[in-house]
Design a protein around this motif. Structure first.
Motif, PDB file in Angstrom:
ATOM      1  N   LEU A  94     -22.181-163.704  50.001  1.00 38.60           N
ATOM      2  CA  LEU A  94     -23.322-163.096  50.686  1.00 38.60           C
ATOM      3  C   LEU A  94     -23.514-163.684  52.076  1.00 38.60           C
ATOM      4  O   LEU A  94     -23.897-162.981  53.018  1.00 38.60           O
ATOM      5  CB  LEU A  94     -24.586-163.275  49.847  1.00 38.60           C
ATOM      6  N   MET A  95     -23.256-164.982  52.229  1.00 34.89           N
ATOM      7  CA  MET A  95     -23.364-165.609  53.545  1.00 34.89           C
ATOM      8  C   MET A  95     -22.323-165.020  54.501  1.00 34.89           C
ATOM      9  O   MET A  95     -22.629-164.711  55.659  1.00 34.89           O
ATOM     10  CB  MET A  95     -23.181-167.117  53.431  1.00 34.89           C
ATOM     11  N   VAL A  96     -21.088-164.827  54.012  1.00 34.93           N
ATOM     12  CA  VAL A  96     -20.049-164.217  54.844  1.00 34.93           C
ATOM     13  C   VAL A  96     -20.431-162.778  55.182  1.00 34.93           C
ATOM     14  O   VAL A  96     -20.259-162.324  56.318  1.00 34.93           O
ATOM     15  CB  VAL A  96     -18.678-164.274  54.133  1.00 34.93           C
ATOM     16  N   PHE A  97     -20.963-162.043  54.204  1.00 27.69           N
ATOM     17  CA  PHE A  97     -21.417-160.671  54.468  1.00 27.69           C
ATOM     18  C   PHE A  97     -22.435-160.657  55.605  1.00 27.69           C
ATOM     19  O   PHE A  97     -22.345-159.833  56.530  1.00 27.69           O
ATOM     20  CB  PHE A  97     -22.080-160.061  53.222  1.00 27.69           C
ATOM     21  N   ALA A  98     -23.419-161.555  55.520  1.00 33.79           N
ATOM     22  CA  ALA A  98     -24.494-161.575  56.508  1.00 33.79           C
ATOM     23  C   ALA A  98     -23.957-161.880  57.905  1.00 33.79           C
ATOM     24  O   ALA A  98     -24.340-161.228  58.889  1.00 33.79           O
ATOM     25  CB  ALA A  98     -25.549-162.605  56.112  1.00 33.79           C
ATOM     26  N   ILE A  99     -23.065-162.860  57.998  1.00 34.76           N
ATOM     27  CA  ILE A  99     -22.495-163.209  59.305  1.00 34.76           C
ATOM     28  C   ILE A  99     -21.716-162.030  59.882  1.00 34.76           C
ATOM     29  O   ILE A  99     -21.866-161.686  61.068  1.00 34.76           O
ATOM     30  CB  ILE A  99     -21.582-164.448  59.174  1.00 34.76           C
ATOM     31  N   LEU A 100     -20.908-161.394  59.050  1.00 36.73           N
ATOM     32  CA  LEU A 100     -20.084-160.290  59.543  1.00 36.73           C
ATOM     33  C   LEU A 100     -20.929-159.082  59.929  1.00 36.73           C
ATOM     34  O   LEU A 100     -20.587-158.366  60.883  1.00 36.73           O
ATOM     35  CB  LEU A 100     -19.053-159.897  58.485  1.00 36.73           C
ATOM     36  N   ILE A 101     -22.030-158.834  59.217  1.00 36.43           N
ATOM     37  CA  ILE A 101     -22.905-157.718  59.574  1.00 36.43           C
ATOM     38  C   ILE A 101     -23.544-157.950  60.945  1.00 36.43           C
ATOM     39  O   ILE A 101     -23.647-157.029  61.772  1.00 36.43           O
ATOM     40  CB  ILE A 101     -23.993-157.511  58.495  1.00 36.43           C
ATOM     41  N   GLN A 347     -35.887-152.081  72.676  1.00 33.68           N
ATOM     42  CA  GLN A 347     -35.459-150.979  71.821  1.00 33.68           C
ATOM     43  C   GLN A 347     -34.075-151.233  71.224  1.00 33.68           C
ATOM     44  O   GLN A 347     -33.815-150.890  70.070  1.00 33.68           O
ATOM     45  CB  GLN A 347     -35.469-149.671  72.609  1.00 33.68           C
ATOM     46  N   LEU A 348     -33.186-151.830  72.001  1.00 30.90           N
ATOM     47  CA  LEU A 348     -31.856-152.149  71.473  1.00 30.90           C
ATOM     48  C   LEU A 348     -31.943-153.208  70.378  1.00 30.90           C
ATOM     49  O   LEU A 348     -31.254-153.116  69.349  1.00 30.90           O
ATOM     50  CB  LEU A 348     -30.941-152.633  72.606  1.00 30.90           C
ATOM     51  N   VAL A 349     -32.782-154.216  70.590  1.00 27.52           N
ATOM     52  CA  VAL A 349     -32.965-155.232  69.557  1.00 27.52           C
ATOM     53  C   VAL A 349     -33.573-154.606  68.311  1.00 27.52           C
ATOM     54  O   VAL A 349     -33.158-154.885  67.172  1.00 27.52           O
ATOM     55  CB  VAL A 349     -33.851-156.383  70.073  1.00 27.52           C
ATOM     56  N   ALA A 350     -34.558-153.723  68.506  1.00 27.88           N
ATOM     57  CA  ALA A 350     -35.182-153.038  67.370  1.00 27.88           C
ATOM     58  C   ALA A 350     -34.164-152.201  66.620  1.00 27.88           C
ATOM     59  O   ALA A 350     -34.124-152.190  65.378  1.00 27.88           O
ATOM     60  CB  ALA A 350     -36.337-152.165  67.857  1.00 27.88           C
ATOM     61  N   ALA A 351     -33.325-151.492  67.372  1.00 32.27           N
ATOM     62  CA  ALA A 351     -32.306-150.663  66.739  1.00 32.27           C
ATOM     63  C   ALA A 351     -31.302-151.513  65.971  1.00 32.27           C
ATOM     64  O   ALA A 351     -30.893-151.168  64.865  1.00 32.27           O
ATOM     65  CB  ALA A 351     -31.590-149.822  67.795  1.00 32.27           C
ATOM     66  N   GLY A 352     -30.902-152.658  66.574  1.00 31.78           N
ATOM     67  CA  GLY A 352     -29.958-153.546  65.904  1.00 31.78           C
ATOM     68  C   GLY A 352     -30.525-154.136  64.625  1.00 31.78           C
ATOM     69  O   GLY A 352     -29.861-154.156  63.579  1.00 31.78           O
ATOM     70  N   LEU A 353     -31.778-154.612  64.691  1.00 26.71           N
ATOM     71  CA  LEU A 353     -32.421-155.162  63.495  1.00 26.71           C
ATOM     72  C   LEU A 353     -32.562-154.098  62.408  1.00 26.71           C
ATOM     73  O   LEU A 353     -32.306-154.350  61.225  1.00 26.71           O
ATOM     74  CB  LEU A 353     -33.796-155.727  63.856  1.00 26.71           C
ATOM     75  N   THR A 354     -32.957-152.902  62.824  1.00 31.04           N
ATOM     76  CA  THR A 354     -33.105-151.816  61.853  1.00 31.04           C
ATOM     77  C   THR A 354     -31.765-151.473  61.221  1.00 31.04           C
ATOM     78  O   THR A 354     -31.672-151.246  60.009  1.00 31.04           O
ATOM     79  CB  THR A 354     -33.705-150.575  62.528  1.00 31.04           C
ATOM     80  N   ALA A 355     -30.705-151.449  62.039  1.00 31.64           N
ATOM     81  CA  ALA A 355     -29.376-151.137  61.512  1.00 31.64           C
ATOM     82  C   ALA A 355     -28.926-152.163  60.490  1.00 31.64           C
ATOM     83  O   ALA A 355     -28.351-151.817  59.449  1.00 31.64           O
ATOM     84  CB  ALA A 355     -28.367-151.057  62.659  1.00 31.64           C
ATOM     85  N   VAL A 356     -29.191-153.444  60.773  1.00 35.10           N
ATOM     86  CA  VAL A 356     -28.804-154.504  59.839  1.00 35.10           C
ATOM     87  C   VAL A 356     -29.575-154.381  58.531  1.00 35.10           C
ATOM     88  O   VAL A 356     -28.996-154.408  57.436  1.00 35.10           O
ATOM     89  CB  VAL A 356     -29.047-155.893  60.463  1.00 35.10           C
ATOM     90  N   LEU A 357     -30.887-154.216  58.625  1.00 36.89           N
ATOM     91  CA  LEU A 357     -31.716-154.200  57.427  1.00 36.89           C
ATOM     92  C   LEU A 357     -31.515-152.927  56.606  1.00 36.89           C
ATOM     93  O   LEU A 357     -31.450-152.974  55.372  1.00 36.89           O
ATOM     94  CB  LEU A 357     -33.193-154.356  57.821  1.00 36.89           C
ATOM     95  N   VAL A 358     -31.399-151.785  57.282  1.00 33.54           N
ATOM     96  CA  VAL A 358     -31.226-150.532  56.552  1.00 33.54           C
ATOM     97  C   VAL A 358     -29.862-150.478  55.878  1.00 33.54           C
ATOM     98  O   VAL A 358     -29.693-149.832  54.842  1.00 33.54           O
ATOM     99  CB  VAL A 358     -31.425-149.333  57.512  1.00 33.54           C
ATOM    100  N   SER A 359     -28.868-151.171  56.467  1.00 33.35           N
ATOM    101  CA  SER A 359     -27.542-151.172  55.844  1.00 33.35           C
ATOM    102  C   SER A 359     -27.581-151.773  54.447  1.00 33.35           C
ATOM    103  O   SER A 359     -26.761-151.440  53.596  1.00 33.35           O
ATOM    104  CB  SER A 359     -26.544-151.943  56.715  1.00 33.35           C
TER     105      SER A 359
END
Length: 429
Positions: A94-101, A347-359
């Motif tokens: 899971l740690m590797v998953f998180a880093i790679l995401i 907005q880019l940071v928001a989009a990036g955070l949303t992309a990570v969490l929604v994934s």
């Protein structure tokens, strides 16, 4: 969860939607030159059908995203706190998953803007594609300071945030809610997680019902584009497919040096090991269908022990998709370029955070369902209109192939990396 049920009908549906897109553009182009029976009233009625179908998809976004995040976080926490060595191994994975995401998300923004700089959208073709689309919704304006963005991370009223499509704040609240739920005793946690799993399953049923009408909805929307743009919009759709596919292929290729550097495997050895699984992924567009081959090749060709492969690869298929933020951000940034929107840093940071969490929540969903679940929240976070998404859904069957191949490649790279961390056998050749 049982969210992968019903995938069998999706490939044929994809072809139907693609045919509906082409037919709508062609019929609209013919009507543009020869006239549409009924004139403006007919065009308005057809446009209303398309908008009705789009609204039916939109109504599922908030409850589905929230429920998927809560249940996804609960499943991840459960894996990480498993018994003994299995829990330790799952935690490392899971740690590797998180880093790679996170790496994939940073790469996604750079790759998207880089590809657009090298190969920009044809202004005329882009204007044709979005002709008649509504203006960008209100959001964090171009001049809004970064401090305004920070305020949106913790919604004062989550229900109001949901009603106003303040999606990033809602996603952050869902993440905290999910982790807090994992701290409850079993007698409280299990019914709560089961409730949200039931909500997610119910929303999936609704989405499948709506997608059954996708050929009609896409035809109606495409006909409207054809009436104003003719078939000229087809070139922009082809450009979109190429841009998103290239970005996804790029993150797939990055998995090779990662496996070499951190998994201590040769380039040729890794390429030979993953190739059969990639073939299955390409032909089925399903990471789950590729899992048996992935396990076999990881053990036989990459030197991964069977216990590691048996734990890490199913876990990867369940909770990890490296191409998700890459392709999803690629779609949203493409739409932003189409509409001439210049996102702020916030907005880019928001989009990036949303992309990570929604994934986290969209993993395991069939491609056509996850397309809206994953991309619509990112669009809302970046202030990009959603109305163009159904047309992009119609051609998603092509980028989805490269999504699946990339996910399978990353899963096997992670298995090799985790194996090396816990003590790997001799390097395969």
């Amino acid at each position: 969860m049982t969210l992968t049920k019903g995938r069998r009908f999706l490939p044929s549906l994809s072809l139907q939607v693609l045919a509906a897109l082409a037919l709508g553009l062609i019929v609209g182009a013919i009507a543009q030159s020869r006239g549409l029976p009924g004139g403006a009233e007919t065009a308005s009625f057809i446009g209303s059908l398309g908008q009705l179908w789009l609204n039916a998809l939109k109504m599922t976004i908030v409850p589905l995203v929230f429920s998927l995040l809560v249940t996804g976080i609960a499943s991840i926490a459960g894996a990480a706190h498993g018994p003994g060595r299995a829990g330790l191994l799952a935690g490392r994975a899971l740690m590797v998953f998180a880093i790679l995401i996170v790496v994939a998300t940073v790469y996604a923004i750079g790759a998207a803007y880089g590809l657009h700089a090298i190969w920009p959208i044809d202004p005329e073709g882009g204007a044709r594609l979005i002709a008649g689309a509504p203006p960008s919704p209100e959001g964090v304006g171009p001049g809004a300071p970064f401090g305004e963005f920070l305020k949106t991370l913790a919604p004062a009223n989550p229900i109001r945030a949901a009603a106003e499509d303040a999606i990033l704040g809602l996603v952050v609240f869902a993440v905290f809610f999910g982790f807090a739920a994992t701290r409850l005793p079993d007698r409280l946690r299990l019914p709560l997680v089961t409730f949200f799993e039931a909500v997610a399953e119910t929303m999936i049923v609704i989405v499948r019902w709506v997608l059954m009408a996708a050929p009609v909805g896409v035809f109606a929307l495409a006909l409207g584009v054809g009436l104003t743009a003719g078939v000229g919009a087809a070139g922009t759709l082809a450009h979109y497919v190429a841009i998103v596919s290239l970005a996804t292929i790029g993150i797939t290729l990055l998995c090779y040096p990662l496996a070499m550097a951190f998994g201590k495997v040769s380039l040729a050895g890794f390429a030979r090991g993953v190739a059969p699984a990639q073939v299955v992924a390409f032909s089925t567009q399903s990471s789950l269908a590729s899992l048996p081959v992935m396990v076999e090749r990881a053990v036989d060709a990459l030197g991964v022990s069977r216990p590691t492969a048996g734990l890490v690869l199913p876990l990867a298929v369940a909770v990890f998709r490296i191409t998700s933020p890459v392709a999803n951000l690629g779609v949203v940034i493409y739409c932003a370029h189409l509409f001439g929107i210049e996102p702020t840093m916030g907005q880019l940071v928001a989009a990036g955070l949303t992309a990570v969490l929604v994934s986290i929540g969209s993993v395991g969903l069939p491609g056509q369902i996850s397309f809206f679940v994953s991309i619509a929240p990112i669009c809302i976070a970046m202030g990009v209109p959603l109305e163009i998404l159904p047309l992009l859904l119609a051609v998603e069957v092509i980028p989805d192939i490269f999504r699946t191949v990339g996910n399978v490649t990353a899963d096997m790279a992670v298995a090799r990396i985790v194996e090396d961390e816990v003590g790997a056998p001799a390097e395969p050749v």
